[in-house]
Design an enzyme around this catalytic site. Sequence first.
Site, PDB file in Angstrom:
ATOM      1  N   ASP A  74       0.867  -1.169   0.000  1.00 45.24           N
ATOM      2  CA  ASP A  74       0.000   0.000   0.000  1.00 45.24           C
ATOM      3  C   ASP A  74       0.916   1.236   0.000  1.00 45.24           C
ATOM      4  O   ASP A  74       2.148   1.134   0.100  1.00 45.24           O
ATOM      5  CB  ASP A  74      -0.961  -0.015   1.193  1.00 45.24           C
ATOM      6  CG  ASP A  74      -2.211   0.832   0.906  1.00 45.24           C
ATOM      7  OD1 ASP A  74      -2.138   1.722   0.037  1.00 45.24           O
ATOM      8  OD2 ASP A  74      -3.251   0.616   1.560  1.00 45.24           O
ATOM      9  N   TYR A  75       0.292   2.390  -0.077  1.00 46.71           N
ATOM     10  CA  TYR A  75       0.974   3.655  -0.299  1.00 46.71           C
ATOM     11  C   TYR A  75       2.080   3.922   0.722  1.00 46.71           C
ATOM     12  O   TYR A  75       1.802   4.073   1.914  1.00 46.71           O
ATOM     13  CB  TYR A  75      -0.088   4.756  -0.219  1.00 46.71           C
ATOM     14  CG  TYR A  75       0.275   6.064  -0.858  1.00 46.71           C
ATOM     15  CD1 TYR A  75      -0.076   6.321  -2.175  1.00 46.71           C
ATOM     16  CD2 TYR A  75       0.939   7.044  -0.148  1.00 46.71           C
ATOM     17  CE1 TYR A  75       0.247   7.528  -2.769  1.00 46.71           C
ATOM     18  CE2 TYR A  75       1.265   8.253  -0.733  1.00 46.71           C
ATOM     19  CZ  TYR A  75       0.913   8.484  -2.042  1.00 46.71           C
ATOM     20  OH  TYR A  75       1.223   9.677  -2.628  1.00 46.71           O
TER      21      TYR A  75
END
Length: 744
Positions: free
Chosen positions: A289-290
């Site tokens: 994820d980011y």
Amino acid sequence: MRKILLPLILFYLFGSVSVLAQKVYKFGVVGTNKATFIKSLIKRMTLEEKVGQLNLVLSGGDPATTAQKEAAVIRASKGGAIFNVAGADLARKYQRIAVEETRLGIPLLFGFDCIHGMRTTFPIPLAESSSWDLKTIEQSTRVAAREASAFGVNWVYSPMIDICRDARWGRIAEGAGEDPYLGSMIAAARVKGFQGTDLSANNTVATCIKHYVAYGAAEAGRDYNTTDMSERTLREVYLPPFKAAVKAGALSVMSSFNSFNGVPSAANPFLLRQILKKELGMKGFVVSDYDAVRELISHGVAKDSIEAARIAIEGGLDMDMISNIYRDKLVGLVKQKKVSEKLIDEAVERILLVKYDLGLFHNPYLYCNANREKNDVMTSENLQAALEAARKSIVLLKNDDHILPLTKSGKVIAVIGEMANSKSDMNGCWATYSRSDDPTTILDGIRAAAPDCKVFYAKGCKVDAKEPEDYSEAMELASRSDVVIMTMGEYGWMSGEGMSRANLDIVGNQLDLFKHLQTLGKPIVVLLTNGRPLVIPYLAEHATAILETWFLGTKAGNAIADVLFGDYNPSGKLTVSFPYCVGQLPLYYSQLPTGRPHDEDPKDPYRSLYRDVTNDALYPFGYGLSYTSFEYSNFRVLNPVMTADKGIDVCVDLKNTGSREGEEVAQLYIRDLYASVSQPMKLLKRFSKVSLNPSETKTITFHLNRDDVKFYKEKVGWIAEPGKFNIFVGGNSRDLLKASFELR
Ligand code: NOJ
């Protein structure tokens, strides 16, 4: 032979050239054998080029102007995928750099968050799950895939398939609710819709199922918080949707932000290598994820970015979303022999495989067609699909005196509430590419559906006011009306990522205004606009009718009006329990029994109960009314002994006892009465959505076999133990008919 040689010679001389109408790219002749092509391509790649494939770059806009930085990264073969490019021409520009200006010309993946539609916006996923309609759900992601691919996107960060049982977590809006069985069916339907039957077609896209795993169990409902659970709960509750999605062909997985039993998912070999890749057989790749690779440092499991890169790649994470840590550190780690190049090769292979399956090696510009952007987006067919999904997502929670549906003729209707006149909020959270002025407002929907009614509107109050407000206009209009329709709940942005709330009461002055309106003695129809269960016992008691309308997307206003005036008979059922108060959370129907069951002796306080509130949900999982009524009868188990090779068939007669045609979701639950580990008091095993005319009866048959009664026992695996089971059927998880069977 000459056929192969000639293009190859031309390709070495001129880079990419068009020969005999066949384009030959720098990465070479693709051929028909995927594995051979990918392996030979990897052999030709330098270590730096391989590591570049593991880097997901964040787009900054047009590469010719604002995004020189990103373009330079791609030109240097340091990016394998790009995030947030939407627009066929823009995508073509980036793809051209990758294909024509890098040594091997490997095409890029274009990733985008397409959570509930691209431009044509569908209901938020929690809403859409209330349809229990797998065809509709598959269709909505099919439309989303058509539109996303028309904008140059070939890889969607979707579907979000996290099970969640705690409405404090704002991201509950993005998933399919609390139940692993229903969640698995929906996950598979969404993957099929996005990926279609031919992934290399120009209108299908690769999915990225997320967030792996147990993110929805963040402690105390606080986003990004840690998750701590038994392996049994992981495997029985949080893993099944991922298993189903992988089985349906999902081509990538996003690791979750949370740590799982102390080890962050982005660097968790047990979750990524052992379960996902080995046990579930995931063939595609895992993206973080980011910035989650960098967050390994904040989690306290890596002392610096070098260690973060090492533990993530060793843990099984193939692609780094935007932290640039893989890009900057992995080459050095391999050169110093701290990370084996084999791990890099394995990750590259997984990524190239997805590019291959998408058809990008045959045509890197497959998804860069500006005509499709004009022709395939917001078509009447897409809008019709959005309308149907929106209608089916609405849940009728209460309908005293059959106030709904309203008649269309001659009524005076006061529409009150800020959300009734909002377009943008109807898009809900994660409407990344939706336009804020596309949706039909609730007010416009009502006016269009009932031109013969007098429809007055007053905002009455803001959703989240902190100060007292002047209700006089709303009160005046309401006093002149036959019926009041009041919107209540959240703004569209109040659920979704980073939107955890410790308090789920209706915010601002909304409830106060409702109480003032009550003094007028008019019927009040409440339209809830929200991305999660809210605490609404007061409304449940005092509103005349309540429609759960969530955030329904582009066609919100029309769908709601269709239900209000009876052009569509509501059929939605909740996929998440509504609590009486926040203190009950996490709340879900499939509770385990305790040693002191609360209902055995309600007067004894030394039972598993609260002193101040019931254990039950205000509205249970599976609940939802219709404008007609249904009766379940004659529930029978045809052959009540299940064996290893013989399942059981159960039947129930379902009758429409009202005066309108309607749809009912018949739900089948079981309880294993006695086992070596305690079993849920009810567990959904099957459902069937049935349409019935007035007075019509249909017999519904369900088949169950031994696999359906297995549970996970730690250190043993999935087993079924002989013994007695109860089996239940009904229209929600609370009001059920009961029978039994035996497993021998
Ligand atoms: C963070 C979110 O958790 C995830 O769902 C999303 O796909 C990425 N950001 C990219 O926007």
